[in-house]
Motif scaffolding. Sequence first.
Motif, PDB file in Angstrom:
ATOM      1  N   GLY A   9      41.206  24.145  68.372  1.00  0.00           N
ATOM      2  CA  GLY A   9      42.090  24.735  69.441  1.00  0.00           C
ATOM      3  C   GLY A   9      42.834  25.856  68.240  1.00  0.00           C
ATOM      4  N   GLY A  10      42.487  25.982  67.106  1.00  0.00           N
ATOM      5  CA  GLY A  10      42.747  26.829  66.513  1.00  0.00           C
ATOM      6  C   GLY A  10      44.583  26.210  65.663  1.00  0.00           C
ATOM      7  N   ALA A  11      45.023  25.013  65.792  1.00  0.00           N
ATOM      8  CA  ALA A  11      46.114  25.113  65.474  1.00  0.00           C
ATOM      9  C   ALA A  11      46.624  25.312  63.895  1.00  0.00           C
ATOM     10  N   TRP A  12      45.260  24.741  63.038  1.00  0.00           N
ATOM     11  CA  TRP A  12      45.279  24.909  61.570  1.00  0.00           C
ATOM     12  C   TRP A  12      45.870  26.513  61.239  1.00  0.00           C
ATOM     13  N   LEU A  13      44.944  26.952  62.106  1.00  0.00           N
ATOM     14  CA  LEU A  13      45.077  28.394  60.907  1.00  0.00           C
ATOM     15  C   LEU A  13      46.831  29.132  62.340  1.00  0.00           C
ATOM     16  N   ARG A  14      47.091  28.546  63.029  1.00  0.00           N
ATOM     17  CA  ARG A  14      48.869  28.560  63.260  1.00  0.00           C
ATOM     18  C   ARG A  14      50.058  28.034  62.792  1.00  0.00           C
ATOM     19  N   HIS A  15      49.834  26.537  62.348  1.00  0.00           N
ATOM     20  CA  HIS A  15      50.900  25.945  61.161  1.00  0.00           C
ATOM     21  C   HIS A  15      50.543  26.788  59.960  1.00  0.00           C
ATOM     22  N   ALA A  16      49.359  26.967  59.515  1.00  0.00           N
ATOM     23  CA  ALA A  16      50.093  27.733  58.272  1.00  0.00           C
ATOM     24  C   ALA A  16      50.202  29.794  58.020  1.00  0.00           C
ATOM     25  N   ALA A  17      49.518  29.567  59.103  1.00  0.00           N
ATOM     26  CA  ALA A  17      50.406  31.554  59.290  1.00  0.00           C
ATOM     27  C   ALA A  17      52.223  31.138  59.601  1.00  0.00           C
TER      28      ALA A  17
ATOM     29  N   ALA B 193      46.760  34.393  55.885  1.00  0.00           N
ATOM     30  CA  ALA B 193      47.304  35.166  54.516  1.00  0.00           C
ATOM     31  C   ALA B 193      45.991  36.535  55.590  1.00  0.00           C
ATOM     32  N   LEU B 194      44.978  35.338  54.468  1.00  0.00           N
ATOM     33  CA  LEU B 194      43.504  36.339  54.736  1.00  0.00           C
ATOM     34  C   LEU B 194      43.729  36.893  55.997  1.00  0.00           C
ATOM     35  N   ALA B 195      43.935  36.614  56.516  1.00  0.00           N
ATOM     36  CA  ALA B 195      43.107  36.867  57.618  1.00  0.00           C
ATOM     37  C   ALA B 195      44.553  37.647  58.447  1.00  0.00           C
ATOM     38  N   ASP B 196      45.074  38.490  58.037  1.00  0.00           N
ATOM     39  CA  ASP B 196      46.191  39.574  58.425  1.00  0.00           C
ATOM     40  C   ASP B 196      45.801  40.861  57.420  1.00  0.00           C
ATOM     41  N   ARG B 197      44.401  40.304  56.359  1.00  0.00           N
ATOM     42  CA  ARG B 197      44.235  41.608  55.528  1.00  0.00           C
ATOM     43  C   ARG B 197      42.746  41.916  55.958  1.00  0.00           C
ATOM     44  N   GLY B 198      42.343  41.271  56.910  1.00  0.00           N
ATOM     45  CA  GLY B 198      41.158  41.453  57.720  1.00  0.00           C
ATOM     46  C   GLY B 198      40.459  40.249  57.331  1.00  0.00           C
ATOM     47  N   PHE B 199      39.996  39.668  56.077  1.00  0.00           N
ATOM     48  CA  PHE B 199      38.749  38.836  55.706  1.00  0.00           C
ATOM     49  C   PHE B 199      39.144  37.218  56.617  1.00  0.00           C
ATOM     50  N   ALA B 200      37.293  37.218  56.638  1.00  0.00           N
ATOM     51  CA  ALA B 200      37.513  35.515  57.418  1.00  0.00           C
ATOM     52  C   ALA B 200      36.938  34.758  56.263  1.00  0.00           C
ATOM     53  N   PRO B 201      37.603  33.156  56.166  1.00  0.00           N
ATOM     54  CA  PRO B 201      37.105  32.393  55.467  1.00  0.00           C
ATOM     55  C   PRO B 201      35.718  32.898  54.769  1.00  0.00           C
ATOM     56  N   ALA B 202      35.072  33.382  55.221  1.00  0.00           N
ATOM     57  CA  ALA B 202      33.084  33.684  55.001  1.00  0.00           C
ATOM     58  C   ALA B 202      33.609  34.498  53.957  1.00  0.00           C
ATOM     59  N   ASP B 203      34.587  35.348  53.990  1.00  0.00           N
ATOM     60  CA  ASP B 203      34.400  36.571  53.062  1.00  0.00           C
ATOM     61  C   ASP B 203      34.750  36.224  51.719  1.00  0.00           C
ATOM     62  N   TRP B 204      35.368  35.105  51.360  1.00  0.00           N
ATOM     63  CA  TRP B 204      36.117  34.759  50.091  1.00  0.00           C
ATOM     64  C   TRP B 204      35.786  33.838  50.093  1.00  0.00           C
ATOM     65  N   THR B 205      34.453  32.612  50.182  1.00  0.00           N
ATOM     66  CA  THR B 205      34.010  31.984  50.159  1.00  0.00           C
ATOM     67  C   THR B 205      32.843  31.918  49.742  1.00  0.00           C
ATOM     68  N   TRP B 206      31.245  31.618  50.775  1.00  0.00           N
ATOM     69  CA  TRP B 206      30.257  31.363  49.966  1.00  0.00           C
ATOM     70  C   TRP B 206      29.851  33.358  50.089  1.00  0.00           C
TER      71      TRP B 206
END
Lengths: 353, 353, 353, 353
Positions: free
Chosen positions: A262-270, A189-202
């Motif tokens: 292979g990125g499946a985690w993000l595809r499934h979550a999206a 969801a946050l990738a759609d707003r331009g944020f990477a996991p790093a941005d809202w974690t560490w």
Amino acid sequence: MGAPPAGTANFLFASDNTAGLAPEALAALGAANGGTVPSYGDDEWSARARDAIGRVFETEADVFFVSTGTAANALALAQACPGHQSILCHECAHIETDEAGAPESFTGGSKLVALPGPGCKLRPADLDPVWRGGRGVHAQRPGALSLTQPTEWGTLYAPDEIRALAGWARQHGLAVHLNGSRLANAAAALADRGFAPADWTWRAGIDVLCFGGTKNGLFATEAVVFFRPGLARDFASRLKRAGQLASKHRFAAAQWCGMLEGGAWLRHAAHANAMARRLADALRRLPGARLIVEPEANGVFVELPRPAVEALWARGWKFHPFIGEKGYRLMCSWATAPGDVDRFAGDAAAVLG
Amino acid sequence: MGAPPAGTANFLFASDNTAGLAPEALAALGAANGGTVPSYGDDEWSARARDAIGRVFETEADVFFVSTGTAANALALAQACPGHQSILCHECAHIETDEAGAPESFTGGSKLVALPGPGCKLRPADLDPVWRGGRGVHAQRPGALSLTQPTEWGTLYAPDEIRALAGWARQHGLAVHLNGSRLANAAAALADRGFAPADWTWRAGIDVLCFGGTKNGLFATEAVVFFRPGLARDFASRLKRAGQLASKHRFAAAQWCGMLEGGAWLRHAAHANAMARRLADALRRLPGARLIVEPEANGVFVELPRPAVEALWARGWKFHPFIGEKGYRLMCSWATAPGDVDRFAGDAAAVLG
Amino acid sequence: MGAPPAGTANFLFASDNTAGLAPEALAALGAANGGTVPSYGDDEWSARARDAIGRVFETEADVFFVSTGTAANALALAQACPGHQSILCHECAHIETDEAGAPESFTGGSKLVALPGPGCKLRPADLDPVWRGGRGVHAQRPGALSLTQPTEWGTLYAPDEIRALAGWARQHGLAVHLNGSRLANAAAALADRGFAPADWTWRAGIDVLCFGGTKNGLFATEAVVFFRPGLARDFASRLKRAGQLASKHRFAAAQWCGMLEGGAWLRHAAHANAMARRLADALRRLPGARLIVEPEANGVFVELPRPAVEALWARGWKFHPFIGEKGYRLMCSWATAPGDVDRFAGDAAAVLG
Amino acid sequence: MGAPPAGTANFLFASDNTAGLAPEALAALGAANGGTVPSYGDDEWSARARDAIGRVFETEADVFFVSTGTAANALALAQACPGHQSILCHECAHIETDEAGAPESFTGGSKLVALPGPGCKLRPADLDPVWRGGRGVHAQRPGALSLTQPTEWGTLYAPDEIRALAGWARQHGLAVHLNGSRLANAAAALADRGFAPADWTWRAGIDVLCFGGTKNGLFATEAVVFFRPGLARDFASRLKRAGQLASKHRFAAAQWCGMLEGGAWLRHAAHANAMARRLADALRRLPGARLIVEPEANGVFVELPRPAVEALWARGWKFHPFIGEKGYRLMCSWATAPGDVDRFAGDAAAVLG
């Protein structure tokens, strides 16, 4: 996922853990099943999995795998917060409502201080009152702040919101823990707003997080990821003593490789997120249904009249009351098909009509 | 399982948990991967697995699944023994030597009283001294006796031996726990002598046992089996609080169905036992090698000269010192092929020659 | 302390905690009983007591008071050793034999590794074997060494012996704890050899010790003294959570002031030691009595024939078997009079004659 | 208790634990200080004290002594409530606000469920919501109800109110604990209404209570009293493991004898209650002061303007904010003299004038 025969129980929307293994996870189990390898994480699959998680967060991190989300949260909190200090969390946090005392038990007595906040989220102002007690050694001083992303109501903290909370925590000497049992859904969801996991974690101040595998389609594996250097010291010993060091560790790790590389985690979550929006859009048009919050991840929280709920249950749709007397939770997962959503929405329209 | 290239590490004999999933377990994972089912054990696979375990023991029992052997033992002991009482075990028991304080931690402070006994086994006479202290409330009164079957040295208790120990325990008010992380290997070996699992478990006085899945070829699942009625009271809550209640529970259960329903568990275990005998028979003929005990299950315990050990390590064979300075452990599993044994024995002959 | 009427129980030699309060302690309770003062240790008596303990050891230290020796040891060990590490001690150590799992409980699962050593003492060579296991995360790595001074057999470590043990511990990364439930007796005995308490505590490498009050004649107060800077961090919180923060704290502290400020603690301890020597000297001349060790503090450990023991018990003298089948313990305290010793010795001569 | 010199701290009203020992307690310490007696409670003073407590409650009971109120509550709760269950209490309960996680720690993880209720008291209707969660094993099922008598706001439960709450608890399978750290004050107040301690304890459904000694004028001793037969099973072992078994036990017990046998406990408590009423009556007449609740025991809870509070502090009167931003607590004890009350009231009138 066929339509349920009339009256047959269908657990599709009851939780995002009623679905099976994602195909990529199952395939990875098979692919890893050759030869003998060292036990307890000293194998190549485990090294690959740790690396893959480091790449998700674009940083070095200390990564460990445990078998359940409850263990992941409780052990991470026990590592970050000594037993004589307390843990601040939202009053709807899973660690407060659904972990049966595991955090209190593994920390050796830390009290959870459950605070209210709108939309299942906390703001720094919600935390301030805990410092007013002034009871010194008689009360537990807060030692950690625990956030959930996405929250138990399917809402999201923006990176700035996390940064503000973590800044508050840092200022008061608290470690910051993130319960990410649905972290993949937040990431999508946050990738759609331009944020990477790093941005809202560490980068926003998270010290340690739990990266959920189960709800993303894995079996018996959740990752605990330490960003703050040194915070993971002796955590392997803690895991062992907690009965959480898997001997056939490669099969936990391989699933992560299959999902992350292979990125499946993000595809499934999206996909799960999209299904939740599709469901919400259908329900919002129905008279008598009211969305409690706008879905930002893979859950839909909706008020429904009790007779309609019972009629849906009678048609086989299983789902749970979750918020107050009238609020119900409908979860979507990698396995939810558009047709499932449409059939449910159709039935909902019928019973509300 | 190909022969290791010279100098390449081969972990085949290092432990019986270095092998992969048994084919039947892997197939069951795939077979269970359709549709949505209730989480946390309320599904049909879980019911089938509990039934299958009941049939193994020819009795009704309360059956639970956890992710590791350490959790299985520690939580079963915590259920059977209050924290102010102690646990009697052999000084070589896994709970004493290799579980990093998990029993002490989950029981809330029970002390393990580690006692010597020949062949890694205990006899009632070995237990008597613990009653002579007479320190009343200052010392922990024993609350449980923990046995291992087969033992950590690959030896077996005969049903009569267990009956005698359990009788002693009953007489002194102790619960009796059996660590069966390799229970399948014991079952296969004792079947050859005409004994069913019931004969050396509940019929002999065992109250609760841990039925090992991992070393039989499963991933992330061990069973805790309570025979004494009422002893399992609230154990589900204990599991949840310990972070041991799997949400995608069907995948733990399905593996047991795959292994137990068709008898694969016993076939694999019998094979592993046979490989251990084959290995022992080869080693006993070698000058400089001395079997420490006769193998009764799937492990071979042998004294070897240090130079020979280092030469074998250099050829890639990984295995661990286990007993004293010169005693090494060689474990066989479902995945050990006769050719593997023969190649190892050949290399051993070469380095000892 | 009158002679017991024939057949009346006399507990004088049963333990050094059967005597009452030393007069100086009782007087201090009365002296402190005026006016209102802050609770929980923020009063002047408490400050004075902490200062007096600092002067005993000729150093700055972090000093806390708890109500029992078991609490003192268990909480000091919990502070010094994380729950995933083990604690090395002599197999006759009180923490191993007589504290009912308190150390395991308060540490959250630390295993006590009980080691043999002559005269109830350990030497570095006795500790070496614990490093040979090589089981990594599966076994608990030692985190603390616990010594007792004087030992449970009334023997003493010379300062050099403690230095050697503490040096070994430091080299292996272990904290060093001293159980000084009879520290005053050690202090009095070692003063005769020219050593100050500092010489065999912090100067020799002790990080934290328990300074016994009860056996010196105080009620409900033992001191925990941290020498290593920083080691006491948040210990006040640990005490509070353990139910060990006294509210009328001045009455714990005042007793220490009464005993330490005028030197009564050492005089009483020297007296008790002298009584033990007097008793030993009388017993050693009796046929059938054999001193197990030479008394160096306030305890006498003697082998006696069972009929003689039963005859002494019948005359009212209560004392306990302590070492093996034939070894008995006779403790002397501040309240033991020469006449008591002589009467006991006379009765012993009569029953052994 | 002289008046404080201007600007000198006076802790008289800060708590009812700032006073010293009641004269009868101190005298009893002296009276018990002759001869040697068995340790750990096997002496005649201890038997007498247990009997005296039985007489207070007009029933047989299992009685134990511990050193602090926190230990008394936490260990009683650990005995009555397993760690996988939760404990219901008022949100202002001392176990929730001032015991630093001791209940969570000693129970092994029980969550305290803090509920609101008027006047610091609970009613059955306040408890009903906790059963609506319906989260099964994921949430802790309540296992105990903890009440405080008198409450932390100095209010009292009538016997009927306790009976109703205990009945509710019994119906839902909960044990009922009473925190009686000021039980003497409740006993004195309710005696005026014609009720004996038995009426509002075991006859009303209380299973176990903590009978406070400290605030009644004793040092280092609180009693844990079990009424329900069998509930105290192995509690002595729990105490020992918790470091709460005093060796010079007679000095704990003797204080109770001194206080209970001659009725001093009730006289002192009635005096303290009368002082609180005198103080309340003086304060209620002052402009700017508002009593938050009518005092029923020995505490006065009053809203005062901050400048007045600071002026009183400047005059040496120490007391603490307790309820919200403006509510202060003033405690009276056996040692509070009418003149103390009048001086404080006079100063309050001056600063509020």
